[in-house]
Design an enzyme around this catalytic site. Structure first.
Site, PDB file in Angstrom:
ATOM      1  N   ASN A   9       0.850  -1.193   0.000  1.00  5.01           N
ATOM      2  CA  ASN A   9       0.000   0.000   0.000  1.00  5.01           C
ATOM      3  C   ASN A   9       0.888   1.247   0.000  1.00  5.01           C
ATOM      4  O   ASN A   9       2.112   1.150   0.022  1.00  5.01           O
ATOM      5  CB  ASN A   9      -0.955  -0.018   1.208  1.00  5.01           C
ATOM      6  N   ASP A 198      -8.487 -10.344  -0.226  1.00 10.39           N
ATOM      7  CA  ASP A 198      -7.796  -9.387   0.648  1.00 10.39           C
ATOM      8  C   ASP A 198      -7.893  -7.977   0.072  1.00 10.39           C
ATOM      9  O   ASP A 198      -8.009  -7.005   0.821  1.00 10.39           O
ATOM     10  CB  ASP A 198      -6.333  -9.803   0.807  1.00 10.39           C
TER      11      ASP A 198
END
Lengths: 325, 325, 325
Positions: A9, A198
Site C-alpha cells: 500500500n 484481501d
C-alpha cells in the site's frame, strides 16, 4: 522474493493478499510433489482450506520474504501443509516471523478433474504427531460442513448510505479469470482468489476508517467449489464487526462460468478478514464504531463479537501456557 | 516458483528472459545481504556483469524453477555469485539443470548512489579457490573495458527489406521504466533489462526463421550505466550471424532520462543472444542463412563466426577434459 | 511487443484494453519528450482526450504489435499525437493495421502538478496541415466541454434482473491505484484507466450475449480529472444500445481519494465502447436485443441508436469518397 512497490500500500506495507498468494503457491508445490511421489495417475493438488492465520508483523517494500513449507499430516484424500513466512531486511539482516499458516490440499486427477485420488501416507517421527494431525483433520472437516450451510448470503447494494454504516463501506470487484490465474487443470489457484479477497477487504476497511490499514488475520477459509478459466468472479465484502482497534470484514466469492457452460452463478468461497488501522509511525489507531441498522446487521455484529472474544481468549490461554513452559 | 502461461512462448517453452530475471533476483538478494553483513553504510548490490550462460534444457509451463545462489569470490569492490537453476516437473518428479550463471555485483551506498562501498571478504575452503576467483575477476575486468569501446553503434531502420537480410528482422521496443522495475535506489533491476533484451532478441529470431525459437545462450553482458526510474529505454536487436542451426542477435539498450535531468540518450547495455529454432517435437531445425549486404554487416558476420567457433572449441575442450577425468 | 496469454480472452483475441494501453504509452512518451525538448521547466504529458477509434482487425496471442507515434499538431498548451498499431504475425510475416488513434496531451509541470506549461511549436511541411490541425483542435475542445456536462449520471444497482435487461448485465469493478499504475507525477496513466474501462465493458457485453466478444470501437474519451495514487476507483458499465450485430456500453470512472485528502468521490472519465460477438470462426454473430424498461433506458437507447446511425453514415461517406479517388 523481494517485495516491490506493487505488492504494498502507499505506506509501504505489503498487502496481506500478496503474502497469502505466496503461501498458497508454496503449499501447492509441496503437496502436488508429494501426491505424485508414487507411481499412479498424475494429479494436481487443489486448495481445500486455509486455517485461521495471523499476520504477526508487517512486511515492507525492499524486504525479502522467505517461504518454507512442510507436510505435517496426510489423510486418505487430503494433505495438511504448514507454511512459514519469514521477512528479512537484507540491509540490516533483521529477520521476523510474519506468518504461520496451515493449508489443506486435495489431489485431483489430471485426466479427470472430478476424481479425487489417494494420498501417499507420510512417516511420522512420533505416534502423537499422527494423532494430533488426525484430530486437526476431523476438526476442519466439521468446520467445512458448517460453513457450507452459512454460504447462501448475498450482499445487496445500498443507495446513499450514511458514513460508518455497513452499506457505506461495502464494496465489490469483478475479475475475468485469465490463464495466469489458473493451475494446469484450468482452475483458479486458491492463492489468486485469496489475494483478490484481501484486496476487497482492504478497500472496505479503508472506506470505513479512511486511514492506512493492514491485514491482521484471516479466519479459516474453505474452498467449496472450483472456479474455471474464463469465468467472471465477483468478490464482495462488507464489514460485520468493529472492536476498539480492529475491523472484521466478511468476503464472498461468486463465480459466473458464463461463456463455456450454461451454469448458474454459484458461491465459491467465503471468509472473514480482520484489519487494523495504523498511524504513520505504525501504531494501531482507534477505529470508528460500525453503525448497524437492520436486524441482520445487528446479528452479524454479535456473531463477529463472539469470534473476536473467542480469539482473544484463545490467545490469552496460549500466552499463559507459553509462560508456564 | 511455478511457471505460468505468460512466462512462456506459444509452444509452452519458458522465455530465457524469465529465467534470467529470476537468476538476477537471487544474485541481488545474496550479494546485498553479504555486503550489509558487517556494520557500516547500508548498500544495495547493483548488477555489473553476467558471464556467458547456456540454457541447457528448456523449461515448460507448470514446472517449478528452483533457484540457488552462492557467493564464490569477493574482490575489494565486487562480489561474484554463482546461481544454479533446476527445473522440476512436480508431476513426474523429474529434475533437470537448466542454467548455471555467474554474476558480478557492486555495492552502492543507499545514501549516495555514486559511491561504491567495500565488500566484506569471504572465507575460502582452499587457497586455490581464491586464486581461481582472482583470475576470473581479472579476466572479466578486462572484458568489461573492451566492450565499453564497442558500444557506439546504432541501428538504422531499413525500408522494404528483403527476407533474411539484417534489416528484415531487426526490431526495437521502447519501455517506460516504472516503480516495480526498480531497486530501492530507484534504478532498473538488471534482471528487468535482461528480460526485455531477451524479448527483443526473440522477436528478431522469430522474424528471421518464422518458427518456434528458444534462447540457447547469452554472451557476457556488461552493465555500463545505471538506468533511472522514469527513463524511457529503447531496446534494439539485429541479427549478426547464423550457423546451420543457430542465430546470433546483438541487442543494445539505450536510455533517455528525458524528464528529470537534461541528459543525452546513452548506451546502457549491449549483449549477444544465441537462439535456436525448434520443431514441434523440440528438435533443432536448420536456420535460413543470414544475407549480409553492407561491409559492416559482413564484418559483424565474421566476428560472430569467430565467437561461434571459439565457443565450439571451448565446449569441445571441456568435453575432452571431462572424458579424460 | 509480443502478445501474451494474459493479454487475450479465452478465444485468443487480444483485449482492446491492452491495445489502448500500449497506444497511450506511446503517446505519453512522444509528447513528454517533445514538451521537454526545449530548456525550461521539466514536465510530464498527461492524457486529456482520445478521439474515437476503431479496432480494424483482431490481434491474437503470439503476434507482435508494432506501435508508432507522431506529433501532428501543437496548440499553445496541448499536443496532438497520431498513433498507429500494426499487428504482425512473425511466423507468416503477415501484417495488418489494427488501430489508428488520435490522442491529445497537456504538459503538466513536474514541480507543480496544477500548472500547465507551454508546448514548443512543431514545424509543418505545408500550411494546410496547420490549419487542419487547428480545426481538429477547436472541434475537440468543444466536445470536451459538452461531455463535461453530461457527466453526472450514476448507475444504480438492480436486484434480481431479467435476462437481456440493462440491469442484468451492468457491472462494476473497484481498483486500488498502485504505484505501477501511475506516472512520475503520481497520477494514473490514461492507458491504465482505459484498460480497466475496456475490462468492465467486456464483462457487460459477455454477460449480455454469453458468447466470445471483442472491442469494435471506442468513442472519444475525455479525461476531465486526474486520479491520484492511493485512490480507489470504481469503474461501472451499463449497456445502452444494441443493433443487430453490435452492443454499445457506457462506462463511468469514479475516483475516491479517501486516504490522503478528505475529498468527495468525483467522476473522472466516461465513454462509450462498442462490442461485437464473434463465433469460433471469428464471424460476427447476431446479438440479443437489449430490453429497456425505464424511461431513461429508452432515452439512452435512442441516443445510442443516433450515434450508431451517425457512425454508419460517416463510414459510408468515407467509403464513397475513397471509391471516387
Amino acid at each position: 522474493r523481494i517485495m516491490r512497490p506493487d505488492d504494498a500500500n502507499i505506506a509501504g506495507n505489503v498487502h496481506g493478499g500478496t503474502i497469502l498468494k505466496m503461501i498458497e503457491e508454496a503449499g501447492a508445490i509441496i503437496s502436488t510433489r508429494h501426491c505424485n511421489s508414487q507411481a499412479g495417475e498424475p494429479c494436481v493438488a487443489a486448495l481445500a482450506r486455509v486455517e485461521r492465520t495471523d499476520f504477526l508483523s508487517p512486511v515492507c517494500i525492499g524486504e525479502v520474504a522467505n517461504v518454507s513449507a512442510e507436510i505435517t499430516y496426510t489423510s486418505r484424500h487430503s494433505v495438511e501443509v504448514q507454511v512459514n513466512v519469514m521477512s528479512e531486511n537484507i540491509l540490516t539482516g533483521a529477520k521476523k516471523v510474519t506468518n504461520k499458516a496451515t493449508l489443506w490440499y486435495v489431489p485431483l486427477s489430471l485426466k479427470n478433474v472430478n476424481k479425487v485420488l489417494e494420498v501417499p501416507p507420510i512417516q511420522y517421527a512420533r505416534k502423537e504427531q499422527e494423532d494430533e494431525g488426525k484430530k486437526r483433520y476431523e476438526e476442519q472437516k466439521l468446520d467445512r460442513l458448517e460453513t457450507k450451510q452459512r454460504n447462501g448470503d448475498v450482499i445487496f447494494p445500498i443507495i446513499n448510505p450514511e458514513p460508518h454504516t455497513v452499506g457505506y463501506s461495502q464494496s465489490s470487484l469483478i475479475h475475468l479469470v485469465g490463464p495466469s490465474d489458473c493451475t494446469l487443470l484450468g482452475f483458479v489457484h486458491g492463492g489468486v482468489t485469496m489475494k483478490l479477497m484481501d484486496e476487497v477487504a482492504g478497500i472496505v476497511a479503508a472506506r470505513h476508517c479512511k486511514t492506512n490499514i493492514v491485514t491482521a488475520s484471516v479466519d479459516a477459509i474453505n474452498f467449496h467449489e472450483k472456479i474455471k478459466k474464463g469465468s467472471v468472479i465477483t468478490i464482495s465484502g462488507r464489514m460485520t464487526f468493529t472492536s476498539n482497534k480492529s475491523m472484521e470484514i466478511e468476503v464472498f466469492v461468486d463465480a459466473d462460468p458464463f461463456v463455456d457452460e450454461p451454469r448458474e452463478r454459484y458461491r465459491a468461497v467465503s471468509a472473514f478478514f480482520t484489519y487494523v488501522s495504523l498511524s504513520k509511525e505504525g501504531k494501531p489507531l482507534p477505529v470508528p464504531q460500525l453503525l448497524t441498522e437492520t436486524e441482520d446487521e445487528k446479528r452479524r455484529f454479535e456473531e463477529g463479537k463472539g469470534r473476536y472474544l473467542q480469539t482473544k481468549a484463545k490467545r490469552h490461554a496460549q500466552m499463559q501456557q507459553a509462560a508456564r513452559q
